[in-house]
Write a protein that holds these residues in place. Structure first.
Motif, PDB file in Angstrom:
ATOM      1  N   ARG B  56      53.337  33.173  20.600  1.00  0.00           N
ATOM      2  CA  ARG B  56      52.286  33.310  19.596  1.00  0.00           C
ATOM      3  C   ARG B  56      51.193  34.247  20.113  1.00  0.00           C
ATOM      4  N   HIS B  57      51.044  34.300  21.427  1.00  0.00           N
ATOM      5  CA  HIS B  57      50.026  35.157  22.020  1.00  0.00           C
ATOM      6  C   HIS B  57      50.608  36.500  22.479  1.00  0.00           C
ATOM      7  N   GLY B  58      51.813  36.807  22.003  1.00  0.00           N
ATOM      8  CA  GLY B  58      52.356  38.149  22.218  1.00  0.00           C
ATOM      9  C   GLY B  58      52.883  38.429  23.601  1.00  0.00           C
ATOM     10  N   ALA B  59      53.320  37.385  24.329  1.00  0.00           N
ATOM     11  CA  ALA B  59      53.780  37.622  25.693  1.00  0.00           C
ATOM     12  C   ALA B  59      55.239  38.057  25.732  1.00  0.00           C
ATOM     13  N   GLU B  60      55.533  38.977  26.661  1.00  0.00           N
ATOM     14  CA  GLU B  60      56.908  39.297  27.014  1.00  0.00           C
ATOM     15  C   GLU B  60      57.364  38.280  28.053  1.00  0.00           C
ATOM     16  N   VAL B  61      58.653  38.347  28.456  1.00  0.00           N
ATOM     17  CA  VAL B  61      59.147  37.412  29.463  1.00  0.00           C
ATOM     18  C   VAL B  61      59.848  38.200  30.572  1.00  0.00           C
ATOM     19  N   ILE B  62      59.678  37.759  31.821  1.00  0.00           N
ATOM     20  CA  ILE B  62      60.405  38.386  32.934  1.00  0.00           C
ATOM     21  C   ILE B  62      61.044  37.283  33.774  1.00  0.00           C
ATOM     22  N   ASP B  63      61.889  37.701  34.702  1.00  0.00           N
ATOM     23  CA  ASP B  63      62.437  36.747  35.670  1.00  0.00           C
ATOM     24  C   ASP B  63      62.538  37.442  37.028  1.00  0.00           C
ATOM     25  N   THR B  64      62.398  36.660  38.080  1.00  0.00           N
ATOM     26  CA  THR B  64      62.487  37.186  39.444  1.00  0.00           C
ATOM     27  C   THR B  64      63.426  36.280  40.242  1.00  0.00           C
ATOM     28  N   PRO B  65      63.908  36.731  41.403  1.00  0.00           N
ATOM     29  CA  PRO B  65      64.820  35.890  42.189  1.00  0.00           C
ATOM     30  C   PRO B  65      64.132  34.628  42.710  1.00  0.00           C
ATOM     31  N   VAL B  66      64.927  33.610  43.023  1.00  0.00           N
ATOM     32  CA  VAL B  66      64.381  32.344  43.516  1.00  0.00           C
ATOM     33  C   VAL B  66      63.850  32.507  44.935  1.00  0.00           C
ATOM     34  N   PHE B  67      64.367  33.482  45.674  1.00  0.00           N
ATOM     35  CA  PHE B  67      63.802  33.734  47.005  1.00  0.00           C
ATOM     36  C   PHE B  67      63.236  35.141  47.085  1.00  0.00           C
ATOM     37  N   GLU B  68      62.296  35.315  48.006  1.00  0.00           N
ATOM     38  CA  GLU B  68      61.642  36.598  48.250  1.00  0.00           C
ATOM     39  C   GLU B  68      61.767  36.898  49.748  1.00  0.00           C
ATOM     40  N   LEU B  69      61.564  38.148  50.132  1.00  0.00           N
ATOM     41  CA  LEU B  69      61.432  38.442  51.558  1.00  0.00           C
ATOM     42  C   LEU B  69      60.301  37.567  52.090  1.00  0.00           C
ATOM     43  N   LYS B  70      60.497  37.010  53.266  1.00  0.00           N
ATOM     44  CA  LYS B  70      59.498  36.100  53.842  1.00  0.00           C
ATOM     45  C   LYS B  70      58.117  36.756  53.889  1.00  0.00           C
ATOM     46  N   GLU B  71      58.097  38.025  54.258  1.00  0.00           N
ATOM     47  CA  GLU B  71      56.809  38.716  54.409  1.00  0.00           C
ATOM     48  C   GLU B  71      56.075  38.886  53.072  1.00  0.00           C
ATOM     49  N   THR B  72      56.808  38.839  51.976  1.00  0.00           N
ATOM     50  CA  THR B  72      56.167  38.935  50.669  1.00  0.00           C
ATOM     51  C   THR B  72      55.226  37.751  50.439  1.00  0.00           C
ATOM     52  N   LEU B  73      55.620  36.588  50.961  1.00  0.00           N
ATOM     53  CA  LEU B  73      54.819  35.372  50.746  1.00  0.00           C
ATOM     54  C   LEU B  73      53.760  35.168  51.836  1.00  0.00           C
ATOM     55  N   THR B  74      53.896  35.892  52.952  1.00  0.00           N
ATOM     56  CA  THR B  74      52.997  35.667  54.090  1.00  0.00           C
ATOM     57  C   THR B  74      51.556  36.038  53.746  1.00  0.00           C
ATOM     58  N   GLY B  75      50.635  35.164  54.118  1.00  0.00           N
ATOM     59  CA  GLY B  75      49.207  35.478  53.968  1.00  0.00           C
ATOM     60  C   GLY B  75      48.681  35.380  52.555  1.00  0.00           C
ATOM     61  N   LYS B  76      49.393  34.673  51.680  1.00  0.00           N
ATOM     62  CA  LYS B  76      48.922  34.567  50.299  1.00  0.00           C
ATOM     63  C   LYS B  76      48.425  33.158  49.956  1.00  0.00           C
TER      64      LYS B  76
END
Lengths: 475, 475
Positions: B56-76
């Motif tokens: 209703r608010h005009g959003a598109e949809v995406i999907d990403t993998p269940v895992f990420e490179l470890k460094e992607t999550l580091t420090g967040k």
């Protein structure tokens, strides 16, 4: 001192931040991908088709965790077990990502003492395989599984699984396809009469499974060289695995002097005969091929096995159609639930898994080629203004529309240009614009513009919702 | 020798099989659960409501993998980083399961150089937290995220996120709820004027975040004891964090002699004032509370933050309503995408995450208590027979119905009793039975039975599909 330490820590954090910025690898893990809104739109279409079919056949739906206890997966996948992703031991249980949806399903049945269910499950599974992404082979990929568990009269659920494969591949309009069937008992009987020792049944079966990717000569040399099978036995297998046909071949093998003497093979052939009778009633026997080279890699199959391949249209004129790869597979696994039950109680199961990544790849390429424009939102109307200082009026109107269930958007600018607002509609496929201006506010109306025809009419504010609904309802 | 080895291997395999049967632990990993068909039916209702709002608010949809490179999550994630699940190093990249959908979204934006998108993402995330399953806290759980990325005029997207929280919680009919808002800049300004050293801002913020679970005295002793804050600074914070109110409190703090001198706090308060104006236009300002004790645990927030809690109906008469826990949260994170961009280019973002596990728990308990009967399939008709030897006729008819798009089932028995077939309809809520018998076949009709009324009428076979459609169409 504390202050100095804090300063140093701050400094370190800043340095760390900058460093990581420089050496950062910006990617998804090997063998995985993101789905953009456009890809999601295609994916949802495929899912809708598949789910509609599963529901048409009366299936319930379940879900299980993405990981299982490591021991749950142990000893279920034969040579493929090396492809399982394990989680790091961070204290606590040892876990692995699910490799398919079948083993978690069997665990679910045993754990909840369910002896009778028809369910589907659509979820991602994980395999540390060599990815071939252009051909739709990923390390994270969706499976769409439909399974029937329970003690029933032979071949009725098995035939329904094949009917489902046929319906889904037809509904998706992917072109010609072929569904191959075989039976593990026929394979085992064949191995026995060819002189394969019992202990080598599963590993020789794995070699046969490679026939869709390698020529017979290579498979034969693997059997004889790596696996120590006698050349005579291998050659004997070689004769059988080139056979394929329909009910006629089943009848022929039931007369085969050697196979017909083997108890397992005879059982398998008898069931296949019944299966083809039911497939005839379903009107799909013509597209099902009994193929003795079909083996399926996984250890847990015990009876009928099957696999569907798409046929390349380019090879229409060639005698032997070439498959672009398997898009569905499955079979009967009567022993798997018993492996989980504390008392070994068996629950016979048969199921099919649709491998949709290849189907996505094909449909994505097709959309790309046709330049079909795919909408990625469903917005019915953009709330716009022609003059400045009307943000508050736009917010008030869009809020009214949301509350009435209308899919509406507004640009997040204080004073957007009308042209930019209209361009946004063109770009995203929004069919209507509701324009507020000083005059419209005074008159208690909204100017409704049809983006395609550029026609504009004033609609009384209290009739706006109804008008938008009417104009955007599906015919 | 080879034969002997094979024999021994066989023996070992048999032993191994038996052993594993005995010691098998039949469970899902700690903090996870399966969803049964009934639970899935409730889950899908909730998802449908949420997705309808996002669209209703005009959003598109995406999907990403269940895992990420470890460094992607580091420090967040600050102190929560210890809760991340890592995958085992099996050669290749080091991977971690996603902890939320926000960091993968920021990675996606940076990787694809997207500076402007409104998207939703519904997927499971993973936290090695202490599970409290009866209260809906799991290690594997769904998040439903809606985010707006892009450079826009202040507070318009932020207000829309709060409107979405309000719409979803209202649509789900969960009872009274309260949405708390605050701003990281106000918190940081408050820490500064209270005399918290810069280096302790984030860790003191983490302590404040615990105020919804612990009384002030405990939080204060953590600040002073564990984190080395001066008692005066802690007491000063203690005065601020008990403040909550609406636009009036914003105005009051804009006059606060200390806070109003702090640049960050002033910016935050100015934006909150604007936010409340927009919330008034959306008609929801009354249910939004400016609460200085709201801190949110994650490191990446930079501006407005918010959290929604359900209010317990039992506490209606008590002055201070008690929250049963957070069911939605979010905020502005303008720096996160820049952490991924090689050149540090920022993309301002604001978003909301609906935590649906608690919502499921509440709705599940409600269904349980009301004894509402929930159908887990959509089957319209069961194809049945009254006499024996009609399996083939049943299969032919059910196949016709499937091909016409009717949701139909048949029992997988050669000669099921009519009573059992009718009982199956009662149990699963199938409204119609299509009965074939010798006489009906001769007459070219099917006997159509209404399960609820037990009325039976003969329908000509060629009109059956139309009749079933008509009788089972939603009013």
């Amino acid at each position: 001192i504390a202050k100095e330490v804090a300063k140093l820590l701050d400094l370190k954090a800043q340095l760390g931040g900058d460093e990581s910025k420089h050496k950062f690898v910006l990617k998804t893990p090997k063998g995985t991908r993101d789905y953009s809104p456009k890809q999601m739109a295609i994916r949802e279409r495929v899912f809708d088709t598949i789910i509609a079919c599963f529901k048409r056949h009366g299936a319930e739906v379940i879900d299980t965790p993405v990981f299982e206890l490591k021991e749950t997966l142990t000893g279920k996948y034969g040579e493929d077990s090396k492809l399982i992703y394990d989680l790091k031991d961070q204290g606590g249980e040892l876990l692995s990502l699910r490799y398919d949806l079948t083993v978690p399903f069997a665990r679910y049945l045993a754990m909840n003492k369910i002896t009778n269910i028809k369910r589907y499950h659509i979820a991602k599974v994980y395999r540390r395989d060599n990815p071939a992404m252009t051909r739709g082979r990923y390390r994270e990929f969706y499976q769409c599984d439909f399974d029937i568990a329970g003690q029933f009269d032979p071949m009725i659920p098995d035939a329904e699984c094949l009917k489902i494969v046929h319906e889904i591949l037809s509904d998706l309009q992917l072109g010609d396809f072929l569904v191959k069937v075989n039976d593990r008992r026929i394979l085992d009987g064949m191995f026995a009469v060819c002189g394969v020792p019992d202990s080598k049944f599963r590993t020789i079966c794995s070699s046969v499974d490679k026939l869709d990717k390698m020529p017979w000569e290579e498979v034969r040399s693997e059997m004889v060289g790596e696996k120590g099978l006698s050349p005579e036995a291998a050659d004997h297998i070689g004769e059988y695995v080139q056979l394929h046909g329909g009910l006629d071949l089943v009848e022929q093998l039931l007369q085969d002097p050697k196979l017909s003497q083997n108890k397992l093979a005879k059982e398998g052939l008898g069931d296949l005969k019944l299966l083809f009778e039911y497939l005839t009633l379903f009107g799909i026997a013509g597209e099902i091929s009994f193929d003795l080279s079909l083996a399926r890699g996984l250890d847990y199959y015990t009876g009928v096995i099957f696999e569907a391949v798409l046929l390349q249209p380019e090879n229409n004129h060639v005698e032997e159609p070439v498959g672009v790869g398997s898009v569905a597979g499955g079979g009967r696994y009567d022993g798997l639930v018993g492996m989980f039950d504390p008392k070994g109680r068996k629950v016979p199961c048969v199921g099919v898994s649709i491998g949709i990544e290849r189907i996505f790849s094909i449909l994505e390429q097709r959309v790309e080629a046709s330049q079909e424009k795919i909408r990625t939102t469903e917005t019915q109307v953009l709330v716009a203004s022609a003059q400045k200082k009307l943000l508050e009026e736009r917010l008030k109107l869009v809020s009214e529309l949301w509350d009435a269930g209308i899919k509406a958007e507004v640009l997040y600018k204080k004073n957007p240009k009308l042209l930019n607002q209209l361009q946004y509609c063109e770009d995203t496929g929004i069919p209507l614009v509701a324009i507020v201006g000083e005059q419209e506010l005074k008159d208690g109306v909204v100017k409704l513009r049809d983006v395609a025809t550029r026609e504009e009419v004033n609609i009384r504010r209290e009739s706006l919702v109804e008008e938008i609904r009417m104009r955007t309802s599906q015919p």
